[in-house]
Design a protein around this motif. Sequence first.
Motif, PDB file in Angstrom:
ATOM      1  N   ARG A 113      11.059 -13.006   4.431  1.00  0.00           N
ATOM      2  CA  ARG A 113      10.521 -13.515   3.163  1.00  0.00           C
ATOM      3  C   ARG A 113       9.333 -12.681   2.699  1.00  0.00           C
ATOM      4  O   ARG A 113       9.178 -12.420   1.503  1.00  0.00           O
ATOM      5  CB  ARG A 113      10.109 -14.975   3.322  1.00  0.00           C
ATOM      6  N   ASP A 114       8.485 -12.268   3.631  1.00  0.00           N
ATOM      7  CA  ASP A 114       7.357 -11.418   3.273  1.00  0.00           C
ATOM      8  C   ASP A 114       7.828 -10.075   2.740  1.00  0.00           C
ATOM      9  O   ASP A 114       7.280  -9.554   1.761  1.00  0.00           O
ATOM     10  CB  ASP A 114       6.436 -11.207   4.480  1.00  0.00           C
ATOM     11  N   ILE A 115       8.843  -9.511   3.354  1.00  0.00           N
ATOM     12  CA  ILE A 115       9.393  -8.232   2.888  1.00  0.00           C
ATOM     13  C   ILE A 115       9.993  -8.396   1.499  1.00  0.00           C
ATOM     14  O   ILE A 115       9.775  -7.573   0.607  1.00  0.00           O
ATOM     15  CB  ILE A 115      10.435  -7.695   3.892  1.00  0.00           C
ATOM     16  N   ASP A 116      10.755  -9.482   1.296  1.00  0.00           N
ATOM     17  CA  ASP A 116      11.342  -9.737  -0.016  1.00  0.00           C
ATOM     18  C   ASP A 116      10.267  -9.917  -1.078  1.00  0.00           C
ATOM     19  O   ASP A 116      10.432  -9.460  -2.216  1.00  0.00           O
ATOM     20  CB  ASP A 116      12.243 -10.977   0.030  1.00  0.00           C
ATOM     21  N   GLU A 117       9.172 -10.570  -0.725  1.00  0.00           N
ATOM     22  CA  GLU A 117       8.080 -10.775  -1.679  1.00  0.00           C
ATOM     23  C   GLU A 117       7.461  -9.452  -2.092  1.00  0.00           C
ATOM     24  O   GLU A 117       7.119  -9.248  -3.255  1.00  0.00           O
ATOM     25  CB  GLU A 117       7.024 -11.684  -1.053  1.00  0.00           C
ATOM     26  N   VAL A 118       7.334  -8.534  -1.169  1.00  0.00           N
ATOM     27  CA  VAL A 118       6.789  -7.213  -1.494  1.00  0.00           C
ATOM     28  C   VAL A 118       7.712  -6.494  -2.464  1.00  0.00           C
ATOM     29  O   VAL A 118       7.264  -5.909  -3.447  1.00  0.00           O
ATOM     30  CB  VAL A 118       6.585  -6.377  -0.203  1.00  0.00           C
ATOM     31  N   TYR A 119       9.010  -6.561  -2.212  1.00  0.00           N
ATOM     32  CA  TYR A 119       9.955  -5.887  -3.102  1.00  0.00           C
ATOM     33  C   TYR A 119       9.987  -6.538  -4.485  1.00  0.00           C
ATOM     34  O   TYR A 119      10.122  -5.858  -5.486  1.00  0.00           O
ATOM     35  CB  TYR A 119      11.363  -5.900  -2.496  1.00  0.00           C
ATOM     36  N   GLU A 120       9.849  -7.848  -4.567  1.00  0.00           N
ATOM     37  CA  GLU A 120       9.868  -8.537  -5.860  1.00  0.00           C
ATOM     38  C   GLU A 120       8.622  -8.235  -6.670  1.00  0.00           C
ATOM     39  O   GLU A 120       8.684  -8.121  -7.894  1.00  0.00           O
ATOM     40  CB  GLU A 120       9.977 -10.051  -5.638  1.00  0.00           C
TER      41      GLU A 120
END
Length: 134
Positions: A113-120
């Motif tokens: 989720r943290d990785i996805d948040e960075v990409y978003e």
Amino acid sequence: MRVDKYLWCIRYFKTRSIATNACKKGQVKVHDKVVKPSRDVYPSDHISVRKNQVTYTLEVLDLPESRLGAKLVDIYRKDTTPKENLEKLELLKYSKDYYRKKGTGRPTKKDRRDIDEVYENDDFFTDAPNDEEE
């Protein structure tokens, strides 16, 4: 009282053997001189302890009879650690939160989720040109 026992009593180290090893490694100084674990400590001594990449400085106010509860520690020592050193400790805490060693396994759900948040939140990844459009 011995310096290793004092540091253990005022809860700078979890065990007395860890405090003894710190003294043997030269991480404990009294009046800016490296000391052996058996050196006696007296009130008004200034001790500096290097622990977790931070140098703590303290002044001995009194000698405790035995190991203390965390609330009673301030009766026996005065912490004179500079604020810069404490800020350095905070930065170390933040750096450890996001560091994963290679080969420690799959990312957890929270990591994903943290990785996805960075990409978003990063426009660089969404505005990148696509090879198929050309």
